[in-house]
Design an enzyme around this catalytic site. Structure first.
Site, PDB file in Angstrom:
ATOM      1  CD  GLU A 155      -2.510 -22.133  -3.863  1.00 49.51           C
ATOM      2  OE1 GLU A 155      -2.321 -21.830  -5.046  1.00 49.51           O
ATOM      3  OE2 GLU A 155      -2.910 -21.313  -3.021  1.00 49.51           O
ATOM      4  CG  HIS A 206      26.894 -17.343   7.134  1.00 55.95           C
ATOM      5  ND1 HIS A 206      28.111 -17.449   7.751  1.00 55.95           N
ATOM      6  CD2 HIS A 206      27.148 -17.404   5.799  1.00 55.95           C
ATOM      7  CE1 HIS A 206      29.072 -17.522   6.839  1.00 55.95           C
ATOM      8  NE2 HIS A 206      28.504 -17.506   5.643  1.00 55.95           N
ATOM      9  CD  GLU A 254      -5.476 -11.414   0.498  1.00 52.28           C
ATOM     10  OE1 GLU A 254      -6.447 -11.542  -0.295  1.00 52.28           O
ATOM     11  OE2 GLU A 254      -5.095 -12.323   1.235  1.00 52.28           O
ATOM     12  N   GLY A 275      -3.610 -20.403 -11.172  1.00 54.71           N
ATOM     13  CA  GLY A 275      -2.887 -19.201 -10.744  1.00 54.71           C
ATOM     14  C   GLY A 275      -1.389 -19.434 -10.632  1.00 54.71           C
ATOM     15  NE  ARG A 276      -1.081 -24.904  -7.366  1.00 52.49           N
ATOM     16  CZ  ARG A 276      -2.372 -24.921  -7.135  1.00 52.49           C
ATOM     17  NH1 ARG A 276      -3.018 -23.789  -6.880  1.00 52.49           N
ATOM     18  NH2 ARG A 276      -3.068 -26.045  -7.179  1.00 52.49           N
ATOM     19  CE  LYS A 278      -8.769 -17.301  -1.015  1.00 55.39           C
ATOM     20  NZ  LYS A 278      -8.944 -17.603  -2.417  1.00 55.39           N
ATOM     21  CE  LYS A 301      -8.298 -19.322 -13.046  1.00 55.13           C
ATOM     22  NZ  LYS A 301      -7.820 -20.667 -12.740  1.00 55.13           N
TER      23      LYS A 301
HETATM   24  O1  F6P Z   1      -5.877 -18.040  -2.149  1.00 60.40           O
HETATM   25  C1  F6P Z   1      -5.203 -18.810  -3.042  1.00 60.40           C
HETATM   26  C2  F6P Z   1      -5.350 -18.303  -4.439  1.00 60.40           C
HETATM   27  O2  F6P Z   1      -6.584 -18.662  -4.913  1.00 60.40           O
HETATM   28  C3  F6P Z   1      -4.223 -18.825  -5.310  1.00 60.40           C
HETATM   29  O3  F6P Z   1      -4.462 -20.088  -5.773  1.00 60.40           O
HETATM   30  C4  F6P Z   1      -4.139 -17.754  -6.346  1.00 60.40           C
HETATM   31  O4  F6P Z   1      -2.923 -17.808  -7.048  1.00 60.40           O
HETATM   32  C5  F6P Z   1      -4.286 -16.523  -5.510  1.00 60.40           C
HETATM   33  O5  F6P Z   1      -5.238 -16.888  -4.529  1.00 60.40           O
HETATM   34  C6  F6P Z   1      -4.726 -15.287  -6.229  1.00 60.40           C
HETATM   35  O6  F6P Z   1      -5.937 -15.488  -6.886  1.00 60.40           O
HETATM   36  P1  F6P Z   1      -6.465 -14.468  -7.972  1.00 60.40           P
HETATM   37  O7  F6P Z   1      -5.486 -14.465  -9.096  1.00 60.40           O
HETATM   38  O8  F6P Z   1      -7.805 -14.958  -8.369  1.00 60.40           O
HETATM   39  O9  F6P Z   1      -6.520 -13.118  -7.330  1.00 60.40           O
END
Ligand code: F6P
Length: 544
Positions: A351, A382, A210, A265-266, A510, A204
Site C-alpha cells: 500500500e 510443504h 466494513e 493507518g499502516r 470503494k 482513523k
Molecule cells: O482502504 C485502505 C485504507 O484506507 C487503509 O489505508 C486504512 O488502513 C484502512 O483503509 C482503514 O481505514 P480507517 O482506519 O480510516 O478505517
C-alpha cells in the site's frame, strides 16, 4: 521537500546496471570462497536484531554503488525530514510522524508530543482499569473480552502484535474483526457474552464501510441482549481522528481516543490503534514495544550506508527489483508467533510503495514494490518452497528467526531452527546435476534410472536471502522488527522517488462498491459493464 530526479537518471544507477550485468552469472558460493569472512562482515546489528546479508548476490563494489545511490537519491535528508515532521506525504500535504508515537521525547515537535503523551495516559487508564478487573458491563459483570473492530492499518498491526506476544497475555482476551462478511463478527461473538464484552471501533476516518457495518451489528447484538442505549457507553470505545463521526455513531467523546492525520493507518499500531495490544499485554509491555521501536528509530536516524539496517534492506530491495528483475519478495518467519507478519507487511509495503508515478506526479519507468508474500516456516516448506527452490522466479527471501522459544520444548525448537538454516543454505548452494546423479546411485538406482531422474533433482541455488535473528521475541524486539520494516519501506519509497504515505489506488474500488450496492438494493443507479451487470442479476435472482 523538492522533487528529485527519477531513479534511472541518477549517476549511480548506470554503475549498478554495469555491475548487475557482471554479477548476474556470479555464484555467491564463489564470493564466499574469495572472502571467507563474508559471513561476519556482511552482518549488521541494531536494536537487538542481527541481519546476515552474506547470501546476497553483492560484493563490496555493489555495496559502494548502492550507498552512492542512497546519497544521490537524498535518502539521508529524507530520513531527517521524516523525523522532523516535514510534509513527506506531499499529496495530502502532511507529515508522517509515526516515529513520534514511540518517542520518549518531543524535541522540536513539542505540541504534537504533548498530544501523544496525553493519548498514552488515556490508553494506560483504559488498559489498567480492564486489567484490574474494574470495568463492568451493563449487567454488572466484569469485562473479560475486547473485540477490536477495524480493517487494514486499523487491524493488521494490533492483530499481529497481540498474536505474536501471546506469552505476555494478561487476563483480558482481545479478538479482532475486520471483514465485512458478517460471518467474521458472528463467529467471534459466538464465543462471547454481551455483558462482559467491550468493543473498540478503530477507524482513523470513521468512514470505512466494513468497520461501520460491523460496529452497527455489534451494537445490535448488545441491544438484543438487553443493554439499553445508555448502557452502550460501557461497551464501546472509539479510536479515530473523526470525533464527529464517532459521536454521530453514538460513542461519547469521553470514550474516544485520538488519532491524527499525521499518522498513516499502516503506521498506526504505536498509537491508540494499538489499544487492544496494550490491554492484552498490559501497559508495561506495550511501553517496551514502543521502546524497542524507538531504539530502531535511533539506529535508523544516526547510521549510514550498510551500517544502517533498514537502509541496507531497502538498497537490497532496489538492487533485485530494478537491476536484476525481481518482482516478488518472500518473508518467512520461523516462529509460529509471527505467522501474521507477512499479512502486516503486505499492507505496509504494497500500500505504501505500489505506485506508478513519482511524488511529483511523473510516470515511472521502473518497477516499485514487489509483490510481498510468505508464511510461517515450516508451513511454507510443504507448499510454495518448491517454487523458491526450482521455480523460475527470482524471489529474494527474508528468514526471521528468534533463537529461543517461549515454550519449554527447546529440543523440538531446535528442529525449527535446523529447518530455517537448511532452507537458507539450500537456496544458496542448490544441487548440481552431478550431485543429484551420485545421490541417486547411492540410493541403489541403476545408471539409467539415475540419469533419467537426476535433472528433476537439480536445484540452481544462488537464490538470495537474508536471515534476521533475535535472541527472543519480546515486546521490544517485536517493536524493533516492525520499525525496521517501516523504515525499509520508507527508504525504498525515497529511492524510487515516490510518496509512501498515500494510497489513492484503493479509492476507486470503494466508489464502485457503493454504486454496485445501490443496484443490489434495487435502486436504478448506474448501468455497468455487461459482465458486472450479469453478476448483479445473478445475485438478485438468488434467494437470500
Ligand atoms: O482502504 C485502505 C485504507 O484506507 C487503509 O489505508 C486504512 O488502513 C484502512 O483503509 C482503514 O481505514 P480507517 O482506519 O480510516 O478505517
Amino acid at each position: 521537500m523538492t522533487a528529485r530526479e527519477l531513479l534511472t537518471q541518477l549517476p549511480a544507477f548506470k554503475a549498478l546496471q554495469q555491475q548487475a550485468s557482471e554479477l548476474k552469472n556470479q555464484s555467491v558460493i564463489e564470493l564466499f570462497e574469495q572472502d571467507p569472512q563474508r559471513g561476519e562482515t556482511y552482518t549488521v546489528e541494531a536494536a537487538g536484531l542481527q541481519l546476515d546479508y552474506s547470501k546476497h548476490l553483492i560484493d563490496d563494489n555493489t555495496l559502494a554503488s548502492l550507498s552512492a545511490l542512497a546519497d544521490q537519491a537524498a535518502v539521508y535528508s529524507g530520513i531527517t525530514a521524516l523525523f522532523e515532521g516535514s510534509h513527506v506525504n506531499n499529496t495530502e500535504d502532511r507529515p508522517a510522524l509515526h516515529t513520534l508515537l514511540r518517542a520518549s521525547r518531543g524535541d522540536t515537535l513539542r505540541e504534537r508530543f504533548a498530544d501523544v503523551c496525553a493519548a498514552r495516559e488515556q490508553m494506560k487508564a483504559v488498559a489498567d482499569k480492564l486489567n484490574r478487573g474494574d470495568q463492568s458491563g451493563f449487567s454488572g459483570k466484569t469485562i473479560t473480552d475486547v473485540v477490536s473492530i477495524g480493517i487494514g492499518g486499523s487491524d493488521l498491526g494490533p492483530r499481529l502484535v497481540t498474536e505474536a506476544l501471546q506469552p505476555y497475555q494478561g487476563i483480558v482476551r482481545c479478538h479482532y474483526v475486520a471483514n465485512v462478511d458478517p460471518a467474521d463478527l458472528e463467529q467471534t461473538l459466538a464465543e462471547l457474552h454481551p455483558d462482559s464484552t467491550l468493543f473498540i471501533v478503530c477507524s482513523k476516518s470513521f468512514l470505512t464501510e466494513e468497520t461501520l457495518a460491523n460496529a452497527l451489528s455489534a451494537r445490535q447484538w448488545l441491544l438484543q441482549a438487553g443493554a439499553s442505549t445508555a448502557d452502550l457507553d460501557l461497551h464501546f470505545l472509539a479510536v479515530t481522528s473523526n470525533l464527529q463521526a464517532a459521536q454521530s455513531f453514538g460513542i461519547s467523546p469521553c470514550n474516544c481516543l485520538p488519532l491524527w492525520d499525521w499518522v498513516g493507518g499502516r503506521y498506526s499500531v504505536w498509537s491508540a490503534v494499538g489499544l487492544s495490544c496494550a490491554i492484552a499485554l498490559g501497559w508495561e509491555n506495550f511501553c517496551d514495544f514502543l521502546a524497542g521501536a524507538e531504539r530502531m528509530d535511533e539506529h535508523f536516524r544516526h547510521s549510514r550506508d550498510s551500517d544502517n539496517m533498514p537502509l541496507l534492506m531497502s538498497l537490497l530491495e532496489i538492487w533485485y527489483c530494478d537491476f536484476l528483475g525481481a518482482k516478488n519478495h518472500v518473508v518467512l518467519p520461523y516462529d509460529h508467533a509471527l505467522r501474521l507478519l507477512p499479512d502486516f507487511l503486505q499492507q505496509l509495503t504494497m500500500e505504501s510503495n505500489g505506485k506508478r508515478v513519482s511524488a511529483a506526479g511523473r510516470s515511472l519507468d521502473y518497477t516499485t514494490a514487489p509483490a510481498l508474500w510468505g508464511s510461517a516456516g515450516t508451513i511454507g516448506q510443504h507448499s510454495f518452497h518448491q517454487l523458491l527452490h526450482q521455480g523460475q522466479l527470482l524471489c529474494p527471501a527474508d528468514f526471521i528467526l528468534p533463537l529461543s522459544t517461549h515454550t519449554d520444548k527447546a529440543e523440538q525448537h531446535s528442529k525449527l531452527v535446523a529447518n530455517c538454516l537448511a532452507q537458507s543454505r539450500a537456496m544458496l548452494v542448490g544441487r548440481s546435476l552431478e550431485d543429484a546423479r551420485s545421490a541417486l546411485l547411492a540410493r541403489g538406482m541403476s545408471d539409467e534410472e539415475a540419469e533419467g531422474l537426476a535433472p528433476h533433482l537439480v536445484i540452481p541455488g544462488n537464490r538470495p536471502n537474508s536471515i534476521i535473528t533475535l535472541t527472543t521475541l519480546t515486546p521490544a524486539t517485536l517493536g524493533a522488527l516492525l520499525a525496521l520494516y517501516e523504515h525499509r519501506t520508507y527508504c525504498s519509497g525515497l529511492l524510487w522517488g515516490i510518496n509512501s504515505f498515500d494510497q489513492w489506488g484503493v479509492e476507486l474500488g470503494k466508489e464502485i462498491s457503493a454504486e454496485v450496492l445501490e443496484r443490489l438494493s434495487g435502486k436504478e443507479g448506474k448501468i455497468m459493464d455487461p459482465a458486472t451487470e450479469r453478476l448483479i442479476k445473478a445475485w438478485k435472482d438468488t434467494p437470500q
